[in-house]
Design a protein around this motif. Structure first.
Motif, short mmCIF file in Angstrom:
data_model
loop_
_atom_site.label_atom_id
_atom_site.label_comp_id
_atom_site.label_asym_id
_atom_site.label_seq_id
_atom_site.Cartn_x
_atom_site.Cartn_y
_atom_site.Cartn_z
N SER A 1 0.93 -1.08 -0.04
CA SER A 1 0.13 0.00 -0.07
C SER A 1 0.82 1.24 -0.11
O SER A 1 1.76 1.37 0.63
CB SER A 1 -1.03 0.08 1.44
N GLN B 1 0.20 5.34 0.09
CA GLN B 1 -0.86 6.51 0.31
C GLN B 1 -2.31 5.86 0.23
O GLN B 1 -3.22 6.55 -0.47
CB GLN B 1 -0.66 7.50 -0.82
N GLY B 2 -2.38 4.73 0.77
CA GLY B 2 -3.77 4.18 0.68
C GLY B 2 -4.42 3.27 -0.48
O GLY B 2 -5.29 2.59 -0.36
N ASP C 1 -8.14 9.79 8.58
CA ASP C 1 -7.09 8.80 9.04
C ASP C 1 -7.37 7.57 8.66
O ASP C 1 -6.68 6.65 9.09
CB ASP C 1 -7.22 8.98 10.79
N THR D 1 -7.74 3.98 6.50
CA THR D 1 -6.96 3.41 5.21
C THR D 1 -7.74 2.65 4.30
O THR D 1 -7.53 2.30 3.34
CB THR D 1 -5.93 2.60 5.67
N TYR D 2 -9.05 2.35 4.75
CA TYR D 2 -10.21 1.86 4.03
C TYR D 2 -11.39 2.10 4.09
O TYR D 2 -12.11 2.34 5.33
CB TYR D 2 -10.26 0.23 4.42
N GLY E 1 -8.97 1.21 11.26
CA GLY E 1 -8.49 1.75 10.01
C GLY E 1 -9.59 1.82 8.77
O GLY E 1 -9.35 2.08 7.79
#
Length: 440
Positions: A191, A193-194, A228, A230-231, A256
């Motif tokens: 991953s 930057q996401g 904040d 990530t998903y 996340g």
């Protein structure tokens, strides 16, 4: 009953005694074997599916018409040519008289008003919670959480088997989702930057100055709900939360992750926010009209991993659907998924409309002022393809729904689809796109 069918049933009986509470995959093998034997028999195809799709839409196959009222729903139904022609005739007949233009304009202008009145009347009591979402759309969840749920399913399968409905074989669903991610990203994904890339793509991105600039730009974005995470998931047309809360029940234990949900009926959004399970720490509900291109979302473009579009697009005027899909596609990350389910052409709901309720071809208004469109698989493909998304799955889901008390049979038709946003262009060679792996 044919000899093949008798052998299949005898084998299933013996296998069931032997495997008992063993792996659910073995149960699936037995089911597939029985269906294979049925195909080999010369029974009329009217009573069974000619083939099962890659992701089963249920597995209850009607093989004996005399037992039709033993269950509420039968899966993978095929229509005879006569049934198809009768459906077309009914749709043509109830479309002869159109709603007056002045009234059509009113239904368009006051669409949110009618849906607000709907939720004011029914609150959260009209629709059932969509607990089937993870079965048909395992892609909703991050890969790690899918693995955890799959383990949980295996540990409690003996109780699950006894309470299965038409959306059965949960373990197989999660395995299908796992196969999809492995096909797309392989075991060596990472991953940046996401965004999810394979190792070579990630190296190209981080080594290239353009990639670094992109990362810096993302880092400078102002804070927003879910910044904040990530998903991230967006449900469009959340209504009273019948998808939201089954999803939150799983996501609240998944660090996340963040869920956005919107509806253009403010009353529906209030129902979601007032629910005891709503928590702004992992969910943001907001009022939004997806038909208004100028209306900003409370988050930047290209940050969503999943968009859920379930029985929503059908409520929008056909002339505005493409614009809605185009805008939603911009919200997806490269590699992000749009999950779609809606009414299909000649569904019982369409054939039941009386004359004078048709707005335009296959587009109707209900008695409460809410509207509904009935899609074909090709129409769905064209819309999402024009928006730059790649087909992953696009199925016609035909079922036979029965009212056992009234002895009434209803042919239900839905379209279920999955479309993916292509991965980023290669930074070293802009004319080369990253490899795509259709999930069929």
């Amino acid at each position: 009953m044919s000899g093949d069918l008798v052998v299949a049933e005898e084998y299933m009986t013996q296998a069931g005694r032997w495997y008992g509470t063993r792996s659910l995959n073995k149960m699936n093998f037995i089911t597939r074997l029985s269906v294979l034997c049925l195909r080999k028999s010369k029974m009329q195809q009217r009573h069974q599916s000619s083939r099962r799709p890659a992701v089963p839409l249920g597995s209850r196959i009607l093989t004996d018409p005399s037992k039709v009222f033993e269950h509420n729903m039968w899966d993978h139904m095929q229509w005879s040519q006569e049934e198809e022609e009768n459906a077309k005739e009914k749709a043509a007949e109830n479309s002869l008289v159109k709603v007056q233009w002045e009234d059509q304009d009113k239904y368009e202008r006051e669409a949110s008003k009618y849906w607000n009145e709907f939720y004011k009347t029914h609150k959260n009591n009209f629709f059932k919670d969509r607990n089937w979402l993870f079965l048909e759309f395992p892609e909703i969840l991050p890969e790690k959480r899918r693995e955890e749920l799959k383990t949980e399913e295996r540990s409690s399968e003996h109780t699950k088997i006894n309470s299965t409905n038409s959306f059965s074989h949960k373990n197989e669903m999660f395995e299908e989702g796992e196969k999809y991610w492995k096909k797309n990203y392989g075991g060596g994904s990472t991953s940046v930057q996401g965004y999810v890339y394979n190792k070579n793509q990630a190296k190209s991105l981080t080594d290239n100055p353009q990639g670094k600039n992109r990362g810096e730009e993302l880092g400078r974005l102002e804070s927003f709900p879910g910044s904040d995470a990530t998903y991230r998931i967006l449900e469009v047309g959340c209504g009273a939360g019948n998808s939201v809360f089954p999803i939150l029940k799983v996501l609240c234990n998944t660090p996340g992750t963040f869920l956005y949900c919107c509806d253009f009926a403010s009353g529906a959004v209030e129902l979601v926010k007032s629910h005891s399970s709503y928590n702004s720490a992992w969910c943001s509900a907001f009022v939004h009209d997806v038909c208004d291109d100028a209306l900003p979302y409370p988050f930047p473009d290209e940050i969503l991993d999943v968009i859920l579009l379930v029985f929503v697009l059908s409520t929008i005027h056909p002339d505005r659907m493409q614009g809605v899909v185009n805008r939603l596609a911009k919200l997806l990350k490269p590699g992000g998924m749009l999950l779609f389910r809606d009414y299909g052409r000649y569904d019982t709901a369409q054939l039941r409309f009386k004359k004078g309720r048709c707005l335009s071809e296959n587009f109707y208004v209900r008695g409460d002022g809410t509207r509904v469109y009935f899609f074909t698989k090709d129409e769905v493909w064209n819309m999402f393809n024009l928006a730059g998304l790649t087909e992953v799955q696009n199925l016609v889901d035909r079922r036979l729904q029965v009212n056992r008390k009234k002895k009434v049979k209803m042919q239900r038709v839905w379209i279920q689809s999955k479309f993916q946003k292509p991965l980023l262009l290669s930074l070293n060679n802009p004319e080369e796109t990253t490899e795509r792996h259709p999930y069929r």
